[in-house]
Design an enzyme around this catalytic site. Structure first.
Site, PDB file in Angstrom:
ATOM      1  CB  SER A  76       2.634  -8.161   0.864  1.00  0.00           C
ATOM      2  OG  SER A  76       1.515  -8.133   1.694  1.00  0.00           O
TER       3      SER A  76
ATOM      4  CB  THR B 224       0.285  -4.157   6.177  1.00  0.00           C
ATOM      5  OG1 THR B 224      -0.958  -4.114   5.485  1.00  0.00           O
ATOM      6  CG2 THR B 224       0.876  -2.763   6.277  1.00  0.00           C
ATOM      7  CG  ASP B 225      -2.718  -7.513   3.135  1.00  0.00           C
ATOM      8  OD1 ASP B 225      -3.065  -6.823   4.114  1.00  0.00           O
ATOM      9  OD2 ASP B 225      -3.261  -7.430   2.020  1.00  0.00           O
TER      10      ASP B 225
ATOM     11  CB  THR C  47      -0.906   0.004   1.254  1.00  0.00           C
ATOM     12  OG1 THR C  47      -1.802  -1.096   1.157  1.00  0.00           O
ATOM     13  CG2 THR C  47      -1.691   1.288   1.383  1.00  0.00           C
TER      14      THR C  47
HETATM   15  N1  ASP Z   1      -2.671  -5.518   0.159  1.00  0.00           N
HETATM   16  C1  ASP Z   1      -1.617  -4.664   0.643  1.00  0.00           C
HETATM   17  C2  ASP Z   1      -0.337  -5.477   0.685  1.00  0.00           C
HETATM   18  O1  ASP Z   1      -0.165  -6.257   1.569  1.00  0.00           O
HETATM   19  C3  ASP Z   1      -1.978  -4.142   1.980  1.00  0.00           C
HETATM   20  C4  ASP Z   1      -0.986  -3.178   2.596  1.00  0.00           C
HETATM   21  O2  ASP Z   1       0.122  -3.004   2.161  1.00  0.00           O
HETATM   22  O3  ASP Z   1      -1.354  -2.559   3.618  1.00  0.00           O
HETATM   23  O4  ASP Z   1       0.481  -5.323  -0.182  1.00  0.00           O
END
Ligand code: ASP
Length: 332
Positions: free
Chosen positions: A54, A85-86, A12
Site C-alpha cells: 500500500s 495497513t500502511d 501484508t
Molecule cells: N507495507 C505493507 C502495506 O501497507 C504493510 C501492511 O500491509 O501491514 O502494504
C-alpha cells in the site's frame, strides 16, 4: 445468504516471504482458503484489483477501487477490501468521499503478519471483516482490525508492528468483535443509494511544521499545489518570527487562489485556531480552512474530492465543513 464482493489490493495479508522482503503475491481466492468458515456466512465473489504494497497506492488507485465498488454495487450486499495497513486509513477516507452514504457496508481489512505465518492476525481480521460486511446494522466505509470496527473517516495507523495497528481518532468505535460476535455501538446514517464520485484533484501537498521551519518550504508548496495542508503544533498557529514572512507567504498564496488548511500534528482532539494569537490571526481568512477534529487522512482526501468538483471558495468552504460520514463533529 448475502453476496459479498471481496476486492484484493495486496498488502501484508497477501504477502509471501521473498529474498527481497515481504511481497504481495496471494490472490483473493488463495486468501479465502485460509478462512473456510466464511462460506457458511455468505457467498463470496473475488475481484483481484491490484496486488501491491500500500506504499504504492495513489489517488488513481482510490478511484479504481471506488469504480470497482460502483460497478458491482447492485449485484452484491457488501464489500470486503483487503489492503496494506500502511495507507489503509487514507484509502478508507478517500472511499468515504468517493462512495458517500452507502447503505451497504464497505469493509477494509488487512494484517500486520502474512496469512501463511504460524502467528498471524490475518485470519481473524479477514473473518471479522466478513462478519461485519454481513451484519445488518453496518453501513458505509469502515476498517475492521484487531476486533475493532473503525469509521473510515476516523481511522489512523498508530502502531507499526503490533496487532492493534489502528486507532479511532476523535470518535468512538462503531463496533467491536469478539470470538466472532459483533457488538455494535453506533449506527451510521446512510442514503437510500450512495452518491458516487469519480474525480479527485490530487494536486494537494502537506507540510509538517518543525520548530524553526523554513518559510520557503511553504512558499514552494503553495506555488506548485492547489491546496496545502499545514500540520501545525497544538491547537494550531503559524510562526510570527522572521518579520511575519509566513503570513506574507500565505497572503500571496491566497491571492493566487490557493487553499490553505490548518491542522494539527497532535493525534487527538483536533485544532482550534481561535485560542492563541499565532492562530487567531488566520481565523476567517478567505481560502483558509481549519481541520478541527478531522484526521489528516480525511482532510487530504476531502480537499481532493472538493477541488475535483469546484473552485468556488464559498462552495469549497461549505463542503469542507459539511460532515460526510461523521468526519467532522467539532467546528469551533
Ligand atoms: N507495507 C505493507 C502495506 O501497507 C504493510 C501492511 O500491509 O501491514 O502494504
Amino acid at each position: 445468504m448475502k453476496n459479498i464482493l471481496m476486492i484484493g489490493t495486496g498488502g501484508t495479508i497477501a504477502s509471501e516471504v521473498t529474498g527481497e522482503g515481504l511481497t504481495p503475491e496471494l490472490t483473493p481466492e488463495q486468501l479465502m482458503e485460509y478462512v473456510p468458515g466464511v462460506s457458511e456466512l455468505c457467498r463470496v465473489r473475488c475481484l483481484p484489483l491490484f496486488n501491491i504494497d500500500s506504499t504504492n497506492m495513489t489517488p488513481a488507485h482510490w478511484l479504481a477501487a471506488a469504480r470497482a465498488v460502483r460497478d458491482n454495487y447492485d449485484s452484491c450486499d457488501g464489500f470486503v477490501v483487503t489492503h496494506g495497513t500502511d495507507t489503509m486509513a487514507y484509502t478508507a477516507a478517500a472511499l468515504s468521499y468517493l462512495v458517500q452514504g452507502s447503505p451497504k457496508p464497505i469493509i477494509f481489512t488487512g494484517a500486520q503478519k502474512p496469512i501463511n505465518f504460524d502467528s498471524t492476525d490475518s485470519k481473524v481480521n479477514l473473518r471479522d471483516a466478513f462478519i461485519t460486511a454481513c451484519a445488518d446494522g453496518i453501513s458505509g466505509v469502515n476498517i475492521v482490525f484487531n476486533g475493532k470496527v473503525i469509521l473510515g473517516t476516523r481511522a489512523r495507523k498508530t502502531r507499526s508492528k503490533s496487532f492493534q495497528a489502528f486507532s479511532s481518532i476523535n470518535y468512538p468505535y462503531v463496533a467491536t468483535l469478539q470470538d466472532g460476535y459483533l457488538m455494535q455501538y453506533i449506527r451510521q446514517e446512510a442514503l437510500p443509494a450512495p452518491l458516487f464520485c469519480d474525480t479527485l484533484d490530487a494536486n494537494v501537498g502537506l507540510v509538517k511544521m518543525i520548530p524553526g521551519i523554513d518559510f520557503e518550504l511553504i512558499d514552494f508548496l503553495l506555488r506548485r499545489k492547489d491546496a496545502v495542508i499545514i500540520e501545525s503544533f497544538g491547537v494550531g498557529g503559524l510562526p510570527s518570527y522572521n518579520s511575519d514572512q509566513f503570513f506574507d507567504i500565505i497572503t500571496k498564496g491566497i491571492q493566487n487562489g490557493k487553499i490553505i488548511i490548518m491542522t494539527t500534528q497532535v493525534p487527538n482532539e483536533g485544532s482550534d485556531l481561535a485560542v492563541y494569537n499565532v492562530g487567531h490571526r488566520l481565523k476567517g481568512w478567505r481560502n483558509v480552512l481549519e481541520a478541527y477534529d478531522m484526521t489528516t487522512e480525511s482532510v487530504l482526501a476531502k480537499i481532493m474530492w472538493i477541488l475535483g468538483r469546484t473552485r468556488d471558495w464559498e462552495e469549497i468552504s461549505r463542503l469542507f465543513y459539511k460532515p460526510v460520514a461523521n468526519d467532522i463533529l467539532y467546528r469551533g
